[in-house]
Design a protein around this motif. Structure first.
Motif, PDB file in Angstrom:
ATOM      1  N   PRO A  83      13.025   5.003  40.093  1.00 29.85           N
ATOM      2  CA  PRO A  83      13.932   5.606  41.066  1.00 29.85           C
ATOM      3  C   PRO A  83      15.250   4.831  41.148  1.00 29.85           C
ATOM      4  CG  PRO A  83      11.734   5.400  41.968  1.00 29.85           C
ATOM      5  CD  PRO A  83      11.725   4.700  40.651  1.00 29.85           C
ATOM      6  N   LEU A  84      16.300   5.562  41.186  1.00 33.38           N
ATOM      7  CA  LEU A  84      17.621   4.947  41.205  1.00 33.38           C
ATOM      8  C   LEU A  84      18.089   4.825  42.651  1.00 33.38           C
ATOM      9  CD1 LEU A  84      19.893   4.192  39.147  1.00 33.38           C
ATOM     10  CD2 LEU A  84      20.806   6.449  39.585  1.00 33.38           C
ATOM     11  N   ARG A  85      18.362   3.608  43.029  1.00 31.21           N
ATOM     12  CA  ARG A  85      18.896   3.420  44.380  1.00 31.21           C
ATOM     13  C   ARG A  85      20.414   3.402  44.292  1.00 31.21           C
ATOM     14  NH1 ARG A  85      14.595  -0.040  45.279  1.00 31.21           N
ATOM     15  NH2 ARG A  85      15.763  -1.843  44.563  1.00 31.21           N
ATOM     16  N   THR A  86      21.029   4.065  45.184  1.00 31.08           N
ATOM     17  CA  THR A  86      22.483   4.073  45.157  1.00 31.08           C
ATOM     18  C   THR A  86      23.019   3.838  46.558  1.00 31.08           C
ATOM     19  OG1 THR A  86      22.555   6.432  45.575  1.00 31.08           O
ATOM     20  CG2 THR A  86      22.567   5.743  43.281  1.00 31.08           C
ATOM     21  N   HIS A  87      24.209   3.346  46.600  1.00 37.46           N
ATOM     22  CA  HIS A  87      24.875   3.317  47.884  1.00 37.46           C
ATOM     23  C   HIS A  87      26.301   3.754  47.619  1.00 37.46           C
ATOM     24  CE1 HIS A  87      26.654  -0.557  46.583  1.00 37.46           C
ATOM     25  NE2 HIS A  87      25.481  -0.738  46.037  1.00 37.46           N
ATOM     26  N   ARG A  88      26.918   4.288  48.593  1.00 36.26           N
ATOM     27  CA  ARG A  88      28.227   4.838  48.326  1.00 36.26           C
ATOM     28  C   ARG A  88      29.218   4.364  49.363  1.00 36.26           C
ATOM     29  NH1 ARG A  88      28.466  10.903  48.505  1.00 36.26           N
ATOM     30  NH2 ARG A  88      30.602  10.318  48.130  1.00 36.26           N
ATOM     31  N   PHE A  89      30.471   4.501  48.990  1.00 38.77           N
ATOM     32  CA  PHE A  89      31.499   4.147  49.947  1.00 38.77           C
ATOM     33  C   PHE A  89      32.721   5.005  49.659  1.00 38.77           C
ATOM     34  CE2 PHE A  89      33.037   1.615  46.447  1.00 38.77           C
ATOM     35  CZ  PHE A  89      31.869   1.142  45.879  1.00 38.77           C
ATOM     36  N   GLY A  90      33.426   5.347  50.702  1.00 37.42           N
ATOM     37  CA  GLY A  90      34.615   6.174  50.545  1.00 37.42           C
ATOM     38  C   GLY A  90      35.676   5.425  49.755  1.00 37.42           C
ATOM     39  N   HIS A  91      36.473   6.161  49.024  1.00 35.97           N
ATOM     40  CA  HIS A  91      37.456   5.508  48.175  1.00 35.97           C
ATOM     41  C   HIS A  91      38.633   6.457  48.015  1.00 35.97           C
ATOM     42  CE1 HIS A  91      38.155   2.066  45.590  1.00 35.97           C
ATOM     43  NE2 HIS A  91      38.787   2.875  44.773  1.00 35.97           N
ATOM     44  N   GLY A  92      39.374   6.640  49.087  1.00 34.13           N
ATOM     45  CA  GLY A  92      40.507   7.558  49.009  1.00 34.13           C
ATOM     46  C   GLY A  92      40.020   8.984  48.806  1.00 34.13           C
ATOM     47  N   ASP A  93      40.588   9.619  47.778  1.00 35.62           N
ATOM     48  CA  ASP A  93      40.265  11.012  47.540  1.00 35.62           C
ATOM     49  C   ASP A  93      38.938  11.183  46.798  1.00 35.62           C
ATOM     50  OD1 ASP A  93      42.565  11.724  48.729  1.00 35.62           O
ATOM     51  OD2 ASP A  93      43.720  11.752  46.851  1.00 35.62           O
ATOM     52  N   ALA A  94      38.510  10.127  46.189  1.00 36.89           N
ATOM     53  CA  ALA A  94      37.301  10.243  45.387  1.00 36.89           C
ATOM     54  C   ALA A  94      36.171   9.462  46.046  1.00 36.89           C
ATOM     55  CB  ALA A  94      37.547   9.707  43.985  1.00 36.89           C
ATOM     56  N   ALA A  95      35.008   9.617  45.500  1.00 35.29           N
ATOM     57  CA  ALA A  95      33.875   8.849  45.973  1.00 35.29           C
ATOM     58  C   ALA A  95      33.301   8.097  44.793  1.00 35.29           C
ATOM     59  CB  ALA A  95      32.820   9.790  46.567  1.00 35.29           C
ATOM     60  N   GLU A  96      32.772   6.959  45.077  1.00 38.87           N
ATOM     61  CA  GLU A  96      32.158   6.182  44.019  1.00 38.87           C
ATOM     62  C   GLU A  96      30.716   5.910  44.390  1.00 38.87           C
ATOM     63  OE1 GLU A  96      35.710   3.557  42.089  1.00 38.87           O
ATOM     64  OE2 GLU A  96      34.086   2.559  43.133  1.00 38.87           O
ATOM     65  N   ALA A  97      29.895   5.899  43.421  1.00 38.29           N
ATOM     66  CA  ALA A  97      28.521   5.489  43.658  1.00 38.29           C
ATOM     67  C   ALA A  97      28.244   4.306  42.747  1.00 38.29           C
ATOM     68  CB  ALA A  97      27.562   6.633  43.349  1.00 38.29           C
ATOM     69  N   ALA A  98      27.864   3.209  43.330  1.00 40.61           N
ATOM     70  CA  ALA A  98      27.507   2.046  42.533  1.00 40.61           C
ATOM     71  C   ALA A  98      26.009   2.092  42.308  1.00 40.61           C
ATOM     72  CB  ALA A  98      27.897   0.766  43.259  1.00 40.61           C
ATOM     73  N   THR A  99      25.600   1.871  41.078  1.00 43.88           N
ATOM     74  CA  THR A  99      24.183   1.961  40.779  1.00 43.88           C
ATOM     75  C   THR A  99      23.573   0.568  40.805  1.00 43.88           C
ATOM     76  OG1 THR A  99      24.740   1.904  38.452  1.00 43.88           O
ATOM     77  CG2 THR A  99      24.393   4.056  39.423  1.00 43.88           C
ATOM     78  N   ASP A 100      22.343   0.542  41.207  1.00 38.73           N
ATOM     79  CA  ASP A 100      21.665  -0.739  41.325  1.00 38.73           C
ATOM     80  C   ASP A 100      21.509  -1.375  39.939  1.00 38.73           C
ATOM     81  OD1 ASP A 100      18.929  -2.302  41.288  1.00 38.73           O
ATOM     82  OD2 ASP A 100      19.726  -2.371  43.311  1.00 38.73           O
ATOM     83  N   ASP A 101      21.909  -2.620  39.822  1.00 36.06           N
ATOM     84  CA  ASP A 101      22.010  -3.253  38.507  1.00 36.06           C
ATOM     85  C   ASP A 101      20.718  -3.247  37.698  1.00 36.06           C
ATOM     86  OD1 ASP A 101      24.348  -5.784  39.612  1.00 36.06           O
ATOM     87  OD2 ASP A 101      24.553  -3.665  39.142  1.00 36.06           O
ATOM     88  N   ALA A 102      19.709  -3.874  38.260  1.00 37.46           N
ATOM     89  CA  ALA A 102      18.490  -4.078  37.470  1.00 37.46           C
ATOM     90  C   ALA A 102      17.871  -2.748  37.066  1.00 37.46           C
ATOM     91  CB  ALA A 102      17.498  -4.911  38.262  1.00 37.46           C
ATOM     92  N   GLU A 103      17.947  -1.784  37.942  1.00 37.11           N
ATOM     93  CA  GLU A 103      17.246  -0.540  37.679  1.00 37.11           C
ATOM     94  C   GLU A 103      18.020   0.410  36.781  1.00 37.11           C
ATOM     95  OE1 GLU A 103      16.012   1.149  41.334  1.00 37.11           O
ATOM     96  OE2 GLU A 103      14.432  -0.331  41.598  1.00 37.11           O
ATOM     97  N   SER A 104      19.319   0.233  36.697  1.00 36.92           N
ATOM     98  CA  SER A 104      20.086   1.156  35.879  1.00 36.92           C
ATOM     99  C   SER A 104      20.410   0.548  34.519  1.00 36.92           C
ATOM    100  CB  SER A 104      21.379   1.545  36.593  1.00 36.92           C
ATOM    101  OG  SER A 104      22.195   0.411  36.731  1.00 36.92           O
ATOM    102  N   ASP A 105      19.887  -0.629  34.250  1.00 37.59           N
ATOM    103  CA  ASP A 105      20.186  -1.286  32.984  1.00 37.59           C
ATOM    104  C   ASP A 105      19.183  -0.852  31.922  1.00 37.59           C
ATOM    105  OD1 ASP A 105      20.271  -3.307  30.842  1.00 37.59           O
ATOM    106  OD2 ASP A 105      21.740  -4.258  32.155  1.00 37.59           O
TER     107      ASP A 105
END
Lengths: 126, 256
Positions: free
Chosen positions: B20-42
Motif C-alpha cells: 500500500p502506498l502512503r501519501t500525504h499532500r500539500f497545497g502548492h499554488g495552482d497545482a497539487a503535489e503528492a509526495a510518495t513514501d520513500d521506502a515503499e515507492s522504491d
C-alpha cells in the motif's frame, strides 16, 4: 536493460497515487535514482513515456533527482563517495578516503517515485 | 485509505510485491503535489525486500546454504559448480537453480551430476529476480537440501541491481573477456562478496594479465577476495570450497 520493468512500476505508482488524490491527470512525476544503480535516466524517461500512453500520466513531465552514493567505513569515516575514475558506469569509489578500506553504502541504490504533480482538485472538481 | 488497483493487466512479477502506498499532500499554488513514501515507492528497495524474504526462507526456515554465481556467458560458472559438486560438495545434498534466457543446456549438465535441478528461463529478461527464484524453490524439497547453487543469467549489468537472497554472491570472470572486464563492470563487483578469475591458464594465450584483473577487483571493490581457478583442471577449486566453507560457518554462527 531492466528499465522497462522499473518504469512500469513507477507509472503504476504514479497513477495509483493520483487516484488516491482524486486527480485524473498527472502533470509531472519525479523519480529518484541512486548513483550506484544501473538504471539510466534517459531510458527510464523513454520507457515511462511509452508505458504511460493511455493513462493519466501520458503527458507527464518526467523529472529526475540524482542521489549521490554515500558510505560509511569501519574506521568511523562517513560521507559522499567520489566516482571511480576510468569506469564506464560512473560507479562510486568504495575505498575509504581515510583508511583505504572498503566502505558500506548508505545511499545510492535508490530507484523510486518521489512525487507527482497534479492539477489542483479545486480546479478540476469545482 | 483507498488502494487503487494497478492499471496494467500484464503485470510483471515485480509488481506483485506492491505494498500500500502512503501519501500525504500539500497545497502548492495552482497545482497539487503528492509526495510518495520513500521506502515503499522504491522499486529496487522492493526487490531487496523480496530478496530478504527468499533469504529468510532458505537460511532460517530450511537451513540451506545458498550461493549465487554471476558473470558473463562463457566465464565458466557451470563448470565451476560441476567441479564443486564432484569434489568438495560430493557428500552433501545439493540443489541447483540454473537461470538462462533460454534453453536447458546448463540444467542438463547439472542433472548429469545427480543433483536436484530447477531450470529457470527468463525469456526476454536479463536477470533472475527474487520472485522467480522464490517460485523455483517450490520445486525443491528444501528441508532435505544442504546447499543450493543459483546460477544467474550470463549478464554482467542487470543482476547487480537484483540481489536474490543467497548467503554469498560470487562473480566469475575469465581472461577471455579481456583483462579490463572488471573495470567495465564495477557495480557488479561491488555487489558481490567474492570474485573468481576462472580459466587463468589461458591468460597468456589471449594476452590478458590476471594480476591486473585481480588489482582491479581490489580497486573497484576493496575487501573483496579474489580467487584464481581453472575449472577444467580443478585448479583453485579447493580454495573456492574453503571460501564457501568459511562463509557457511559464518552463516551458521549468525543464524545460531
Amino acid at each position: 536493460m531492466h528499465e522497462l520493468t522499473v518504469a512500469r512500476r513507477l507509472v503504476d505508482r504514479a497513477v495509483a497515487t493520483a487516484r488516491d488524490h482524486d486527480a485524473d491527470r498527472i502533470d509531472a512525476l519525479t523519480v529518484r535514482i541512486g548513483a550506484a544503480t544501473h538504471v539510466v535516466p534517459d531510458q527510464i524517461a523513454f520507457c515511462i513515456e511509452t508505458i504511460a500512453e493511455g493513462t493519466p500520466a501520458e503527458d507527464a513531465t518526467v523529472r529526475f533527482e540524482r542521489v549521490p552514493a554515500r558510505g560509511e567505513c569501519a574506521c568511523g569515516w562517513a560521507g559522499e563517495l567520489d566516482t571511480l575514475a576510468d569506469t564506464v558506469a560512473g560507479a562510486p569509489d568504495r575505498r575509504c578516503p581515510e583508511c583505504g578500506g572498503g566502505v558500506t553504502l548508505t545511499a545510492g541504490t535508490e530507484c523510486g517515485l518521489t512525487r507527482i504533480e497534479t492539477p489542483d482538485p479545486r480546479d478540476t472538481h469545482p | 485509505m483507498r488502494h487503487a488497483r494497478l492499471p496494467f493487466p500484464r503485470l510483471h512479477g515485480l509488481l506483485d510485491d506492491a505494498v500500500p502506498l502512503r501519501t500525504h499532500r500539500f497545497g502548492h499554488g495552482d497545482a497539487a503535489e503528492a509526495a510518495t513514501d520513500d521506502a515503499e515507492s522504491d522499486v529496487l528497495e522492493a526487490v531487496r525486500e523480496r530478496a530478504r524474504g527468499v533469504h529468510e526462507r532458505l537460511a532460517h526456515d530450511a537451513d540451506v546454504f545458498a550461493v549465487e554465481l554471476l558473470g558473463a556467458t562463457g566465464s565458466g560458472k557451470t563448470a565451476l559448480v560441476e567441479r564443486l559438486l564432484e569434489g568438495p560438495f560430493a557428500a552433501e545434498t545439493v540443489g541447483v537453480v540454473a537461470g538462462d534466457v533460454s534453453g536447458t543446456d546448463d540444467a542438463d549438465r547439472y542433472r548429469d551430476h545427480g543433483v536436484a535441478v530447477a531450470n529457470v528461463t527468463t525469456g526476454k529478461d536479463c536477470h533472475l529476480d527474487p520472485q522467480r527464484l522464490d517460485a523455483a524453490l517450490d520445486g525443491f524439497d528444501l528441508d532435505a537440501l544442504d546447499v543450493l547453487f543459483v546460477e544467474n543469467v550470463g549478464n554482467m549489468v542487470c543482476p547487480a541491481d537484483f540481489p536474490l537472497g543467497a548467503h554469498r554472491r560470487l562473480v566469475v570472470v575469465s581472461p577471455t573477456e579481456g583483462d579490463d572486464v572488471v573495470r567495465k563492470h564495477p557495480l557488479l563487483f561491488q555487489a558481490c562478496d567474492a570474485a573468481v578469475i576462472n580459466k587463468v591458464d589461458v591468460a597468456d594465450a589471449v594476452g590478458a594479465e590476471v594480476d591486473r584483473m585481480a588489482e582491479d577487483v581490489t580497486t573497484v571493490a576493496p575487501d573483496t577476495p579474489t580467487l584464481r581457478t581453472n575449472a577444467r583442471t580443478g585448479r583453485g577449486i579447493e580454495d573456492l570450497a574453503a571460501l564457501l566453507d568459511a562463509a557457511r560457518t559464518d552463516a551458521a554462527r549468525h543464524h545460531g
